[in-house]
Design an enzyme around this catalytic site. Structure first.
Site, PDB file in Angstrom:
ATOM      1  N   GLY A 188       0.814  -1.209   0.000  1.00  0.00           N
ATOM      2  CA  GLY A 188       0.000   0.000   0.000  1.00  0.00           C
ATOM      3  C   GLY A 188       0.852   1.265   0.000  1.00  0.00           C
ATOM      4  O   GLY A 188       1.995   1.262  -0.491  1.00  0.00           O
TER       5      GLY A 188
ATOM      6  N   THR B  95       4.362   1.074   1.653  1.00  0.00           N
ATOM      7  CA  THR B  95       5.232   0.238   0.811  1.00  0.00           C
ATOM      8  C   THR B  95       5.726   1.023  -0.399  1.00  0.00           C
ATOM      9  O   THR B  95       6.897   0.932  -0.786  1.00  0.00           O
ATOM     10  CB  THR B  95       4.442  -0.995   0.323  1.00  0.00           C
ATOM     11  OG1 THR B  95       3.859  -1.617   1.460  1.00  0.00           O
ATOM     12  CG2 THR B  95       5.309  -1.972  -0.436  1.00  0.00           C
TER      13      THR B  95
ATOM     14  N   THR C  16      -4.265  -2.728  -1.391  1.00  0.00           N
ATOM     15  CA  THR C  16      -4.841  -2.292  -0.114  1.00  0.00           C
ATOM     16  C   THR C  16      -6.369  -2.349  -0.147  1.00  0.00           C
ATOM     17  O   THR C  16      -6.982  -2.016  -1.174  1.00  0.00           O
ATOM     18  CB  THR C  16      -4.424  -0.857   0.303  1.00  0.00           C
ATOM     19  OG1 THR C  16      -5.263  -0.432   1.389  1.00  0.00           O
ATOM     20  CG2 THR C  16      -4.534   0.168  -0.796  1.00  0.00           C
TER      21      THR C  16
ATOM     22  N   ASP D 294      -8.010  -0.361   1.409  1.00  0.00           N
ATOM     23  CA  ASP D 294      -8.446   1.040   1.560  1.00  0.00           C
ATOM     24  C   ASP D 294      -8.647   1.759   0.219  1.00  0.00           C
ATOM     25  O   ASP D 294      -9.263   2.823   0.181  1.00  0.00           O
ATOM     26  CB  ASP D 294      -7.411   1.827   2.387  1.00  0.00           C
ATOM     27  CG  ASP D 294      -7.299   1.318   3.816  1.00  0.00           C
ATOM     28  OD1 ASP D 294      -8.225   0.629   4.264  1.00  0.00           O
ATOM     29  OD2 ASP D 294      -6.278   1.602   4.467  1.00  0.00           O
TER      30      ASP D 294
ATOM     31  N   ARG E 179     -33.449  -1.790  16.275  1.00  0.00           N
ATOM     32  CA  ARG E 179     -32.265  -1.145  16.847  1.00  0.00           C
ATOM     33  C   ARG E 179     -31.547  -0.256  15.844  1.00  0.00           C
ATOM     34  O   ARG E 179     -31.673  -0.434  14.634  1.00  0.00           O
ATOM     35  CB  ARG E 179     -31.251  -2.217  17.288  1.00  0.00           C
ATOM     36  CG  ARG E 179     -31.609  -2.870  18.578  1.00  0.00           C
ATOM     37  CD  ARG E 179     -30.569  -3.938  18.908  1.00  0.00           C
ATOM     38  NE  ARG E 179     -30.990  -4.670  20.085  1.00  0.00           N
ATOM     39  CZ  ARG E 179     -30.565  -5.876  20.407  1.00  0.00           C
ATOM     40  NH1 ARG E 179     -29.710  -6.511  19.633  1.00  0.00           N
ATOM     41  NH2 ARG E 179     -30.985  -6.461  21.498  1.00  0.00           N
TER      42      ARG E 179
ATOM     43  N   MET F 193     -13.103  -0.744   8.304  1.00  0.00           N
ATOM     44  CA  MET F 193     -11.705  -0.295   8.305  1.00  0.00           C
ATOM     45  C   MET F 193     -11.487   0.866   7.334  1.00  0.00           C
ATOM     46  O   MET F 193     -12.184   0.970   6.319  1.00  0.00           O
ATOM     47  CB  MET F 193     -10.780  -1.444   7.936  1.00  0.00           C
ATOM     48  CG  MET F 193     -10.400  -2.296   9.119  1.00  0.00           C
ATOM     49  SD  MET F 193      -9.142  -3.479   8.640  1.00  0.00           S
ATOM     50  CE  MET F 193      -8.697  -4.102  10.241  1.00  0.00           C
ATOM     51  N   GLY F 194     -10.506   1.651   7.634  1.00  0.00           N
ATOM     52  CA  GLY F 194     -10.180   2.817   6.807  1.00  0.00           C
ATOM     53  C   GLY F 194      -9.905   3.979   7.737  1.00  0.00           C
ATOM     54  O   GLY F 194     -10.860   4.587   8.238  1.00  0.00           O
TER      55      GLY F 194
ATOM     56  N   ARG G 148     -10.455  -8.232   5.939  1.00  0.00           N
ATOM     57  CA  ARG G 148      -9.257  -8.524   5.125  1.00  0.00           C
ATOM     58  C   ARG G 148      -9.022 -10.017   4.964  1.00  0.00           C
ATOM     59  O   ARG G 148      -8.013 -10.428   4.396  1.00  0.00           O
ATOM     60  CB  ARG G 148      -8.001  -7.935   5.789  1.00  0.00           C
ATOM     61  CG  ARG G 148      -8.017  -6.477   5.989  1.00  0.00           C
ATOM     62  CD  ARG G 148      -6.656  -5.840   6.128  1.00  0.00           C
ATOM     63  NE  ARG G 148      -5.653  -6.513   6.884  1.00  0.00           N
ATOM     64  CZ  ARG G 148      -4.892  -5.926   7.819  1.00  0.00           C
ATOM     65  NH1 ARG G 148      -5.096  -4.666   8.124  1.00  0.00           N
ATOM     66  NH2 ARG G 148      -3.946  -6.581   8.418  1.00  0.00           N
TER      67      ARG G 148
END
Ligand code: F6P
Length: 361
Positions: free
Chosen positions: A115, A118, A138, A140, A175, A182-183, A288
């Site tokens: 990513g 790297t 990635t 992301d 509810r 993630m991010g 992931r």
């Protein structure tokens, strides 16, 4: 003439599609040069292995049967770019050692799969004179200069399934469910899985929220007889007041307040402000995990084959990319120090707003 010697490493967080890409690079390289003319050396645990000289010679059979495998057969580690030029207590000069390992292994080229971090180190090594070719990985999807990174669409599929499944409990128990995706810096994964999973409210790091507006959006749905609401919340999102602070100050403030995750603080506020029962869900690294999606298998194969083509052309100092649907490459120096955020005029954000999704702003 001796064999062509190729190094390969995976660095940063693991994700689906790493092995598929490793396989793509290896198979296309063997095809282009002939199996007997190529030696591929797998560097263990990313740059850590390059620094400490941990590697193994790979055989063509090592790359068979890995298309569908999650994670990375090479192992990975986070070796932050900002620490690369700093000599720590172990007195290791990391840049010098990486160059030495490259030299000792007599490499003709090093493929770096990873990513943003790297890519920064890959660019530095390229500037130091090594022949480097990057491949953008990635979940992301935040690498600058490419439409998409491998790993992203697999994670979108998982995030979407998480949101799909949460509908059952949200609906049955009336509810508010706050799901953390993630991010930390970029909200692409939350945006895509939020829309695909039918979230009612999407909160991204790029669009600071107003908690009053978030609570009002939940209340509005409840008043309209819609018993539940689902929020897709990026782990790195923050509110409009926090947006005025530096990251370090934000972290300190949260620690002082005893706040843990984004979802915890948002859920607590919604419940206090509306009285509606609110729960949190944090799928975390499940996003992931496991096998790459069909999309990512194809992308990984295309990226891998293109990387081998760059090697054939001796086009070093580049990273593979998809631009307007076309597989191509970008100079590492042009993209490595940048991040691809969800832009203010993002068409997908507009589409989401058009169908009534709130971004809490
Ligand atoms: O960069 C990928 C990513 O999964 C981010 O979305 C997340 O913020 C981070 O890695 C988590 O890192 P780690 O697995 O090191 O906790």
């Amino acid at each position: 003439m001796g064999k062509l010697r190729i190094g390969m490493l995976t660095s940063g967080g693991d994700c689906p599609g790493l092995n598929a890409t490793i396989r793509g690079v290896a198979k296309a390289t063997y095809e282009a040069f002939g199996e007997e003319k190529v030696e591929i050396i797998g560097i263990h645990d990313g740059y850590h292995g390059l620094i400490h000289g941990v590697h193994k010679s790979m055989k063509p059979s090592d790359f068979s049967g890995i298309l569908t495998q999650g994670g990375t057969i090479l192992g990975t580690k986070r070796t932050p770019f900002k620490m690369m030029q700093i000599i720590e207590d172990d007195k290791v000069d990391k840049v010098k050692e990486m160059k030495q390992t490259y030299k000792d292994l007599k490499l003709d080229c090093l493929f770096t799969l990873g990513g943003n971090g790297t890519h920064k180190t890959a660019n530095m090594l390229s500037e130091e004179g090594l022949n480097v070719i990057g491949l953008p990985k990635t979940i992301d999807n935040d690498i600058f200069g490419t439409d998409v990174t491998f790993g992203f669409h697999s994670a979108v599929d998982i995030g979407t399934e998480v949101i799909d499944r949460i509908h059952t409990t949200a609906n049955s128990h009336s509810r508010i469910m706050v799901i953390e995706i993630m991010g930390n810096k970029a909200g692409w994964l939350t945006l895509y899985s939020g829309i695909a999973g039918g979230a009612d409210i999407i909160l991204l790091p790029e669009i600071p929220y107003d908690i009053e507006k978030v609570a009002a959006a939940c209340q509005k749905r409840a008043d309209a007889g819609k018993d539940f609401s689902i929020l897709a919340v990026a782990e790195g999102c923050f509110d409009k007041d926090e947006a005025k602070l530096k990251k370090k100050e934000r972290t300190r403030l949260r620690q002082e307040r005893g706040e843990t995750t984004a979802t915890a603080r948002i859920a607590k506020s919604i419940q206090t402000m509306t009285g509606l029962e609110t729960r949190t869900v944090v799928p975390g690294h499940i996003l992931r995990g496991g096998s790459p999606s069909a999309y990512d298998r194809i992308l990984a194969t295309q990226f891998g084959a293109h990387a081998a083509e760059l090697l054939k052309k001796e086009k070093f100092g580049y990273t593979v990319a998809m631009v307007d649907g076309r597989i191509t490459e970008n100079p590492l120096g042009d993209v490595a120090m940048k991040t691809k955020f969800v832009p203010e005029d993002c068409k997908l954000v507009k589409t989401a707003r058009d169908i009534g999704i709130s971004f809490g702003d």
